[in-house]
Design a protein around this motif. Sequence first.
Motif, PDB file in Angstrom:
ATOM      1  N   SER A 131       1.222   4.313  -2.818  1.00 20.96           N
ATOM      2  CA  SER A 131       1.173   5.735  -2.484  1.00 20.96           C
ATOM      3  C   SER A 131       2.383   6.483  -3.052  1.00 20.96           C
ATOM      4  O   SER A 131       2.238   7.587  -3.600  1.00 20.96           O
TER       5      SER A 131
ATOM      6  N   THR B 135       1.992   6.725  -6.881  1.00 24.43           N
ATOM      7  CA  THR B 135       0.925   7.669  -7.239  1.00 24.43           C
ATOM      8  C   THR B 135       1.412   9.105  -7.062  1.00 24.43           C
ATOM      9  O   THR B 135       1.178   9.972  -7.917  1.00 24.43           O
ATOM     10  N   GLY B 136       2.108   9.372  -5.965  1.00 25.74           N
ATOM     11  CA  GLY B 136       2.673  10.701  -5.755  1.00 25.74           C
ATOM     12  C   GLY B 136       3.699  11.055  -6.813  1.00 25.74           C
ATOM     13  O   GLY B 136       3.762  12.201  -7.283  1.00 25.74           O
TER      14      GLY B 136
ATOM     15  N   GLY C 240       9.328  10.317  -2.149  1.00 22.65           N
ATOM     16  CA  GLY C 240       8.329   9.428  -1.561  1.00 22.65           C
ATOM     17  C   GLY C 240       8.957   8.213  -0.908  1.00 22.65           C
ATOM     18  O   GLY C 240       8.545   7.785   0.173  1.00 22.65           O
TER      19      GLY C 240
ATOM     20  N   ALA D 185       0.827  -1.207   0.000  1.00 24.30           N
ATOM     21  CA  ALA D 185       0.000   0.000   0.000  1.00 24.30           C
ATOM     22  C   ALA D 185       0.862   1.258   0.000  1.00 24.30           C
ATOM     23  O   ALA D 185       0.538   2.251  -0.671  1.00 24.30           O
ATOM     24  N   GLU D 186       1.971   1.231   0.733  1.00 18.29           N
ATOM     25  CA  GLU D 186       2.871   2.389   0.751  1.00 18.29           C
ATOM     26  C   GLU D 186       3.579   2.551  -0.594  1.00 18.29           C
ATOM     27  O   GLU D 186       3.821   3.679  -1.044  1.00 18.29           O
TER      28      GLU D 186
END
Length: 385
Positions: free
Chosen positions: A318, A321-322, A343, A314-315
């Motif tokens: 993230s 996506t960032g 990130g 999940a990280e």
Amino acid sequence: MSVSAEPTSVDPRRNGSVPADTGTARTDTLRPHAEHAFADELAALAAQDDRPRPARWRLSPWAVATYLLGGTLPDGTVITPKYVGPRRVVEVAVTTLATDRALLLLGVPGTAKTWVSEHLAAAVSGDSTLLVQGTAGTPEEAIRYGWNYARLLAHGPSRDALVPSPVMRAMAEGRTARVEELTRIPADVQDSLITILSEKTLPIPELGQEVQAVGGFNLIATANDRDRGVNELSSALRRRFNTVVLPLPETPEAEVDIVTRRVEQIGRSLDLPAVPDGVDEIRRVVTVFRELRDGVTADGRTKLKSPSGTLSTAEAISVVTGGLALAAHFGDGLLRAGDVAAGVLGAVVRDPAADRVVWQEYLETVVRERDGWSDFYRACREAGA
């Protein structure tokens, strides 16, 4: 006195082929519920699903598993995978919901427990919104029922003054309720589930009544492995659940596939660049996370220290996506090392003192020496400067 109402919102064709209330989600909805986002797939499965269905299930257990794992239907309809992992894990979870046992999805943070819970509820009941979010402040009313105090003061205890919880609604309507982060809920509040799960009834002593669960009711709870000991489940409550452990992705390829799929879905809603342009960077992010998480490099030759964070899938989603957002708004639209470096640093270095040492050692001894990673090394050095 017993109260066991039929669901007012259940489609009278519930044993037919079309799930109720699965219209197209509003185009401006940032994250549609699963039953709306994948309404076409659910409808296609229901139309071709001729296998036996438990009471009030929208799909058969086989079709629910197919919805989660993906496949191609006889008419050529492609069902996209919602979960990439061992098939048996999904089959056991679905089978549990077809019995009188509740389901507990257990795993480290980032193993898609909430995601699987939502899609199971959507496929089984056509409604994933009967949700209790567990926190340290979750009251018993969130699981049982509350009161409209204006009506309560004006007219005294009555059914009109009662505010049903998502669990009570699921019992009365024969649907699937969800409880997120069960072990974060105080122990005495957790135990309010015991009677519900064992007797399938919810007493309302103020009215001398009870709500009895109708066929189709069940409950999915999620809990993190790392939360063990926060509010440990009592043995009585644990016996009411079948526990299914969701593992981390077994291979780097599987994890890259998961990250790519989820970032594509998120990116479409945010109008971000297509993920295939950044698969190489996704693979590098996944490699870094897996190596630091496992404490050893992919070739098994170098032992590593692990940081305090989980560095979950999940990280990684993230971070990517960032990075895509940076590439779209401040770059040329292509995902590059410089877009994900900050990130990655933020995900790894949670404890500024201890984790920074772990990261610097990994950067200098592994990343710096790895062929083809010089741009990533430079970007990470700049991000940490």
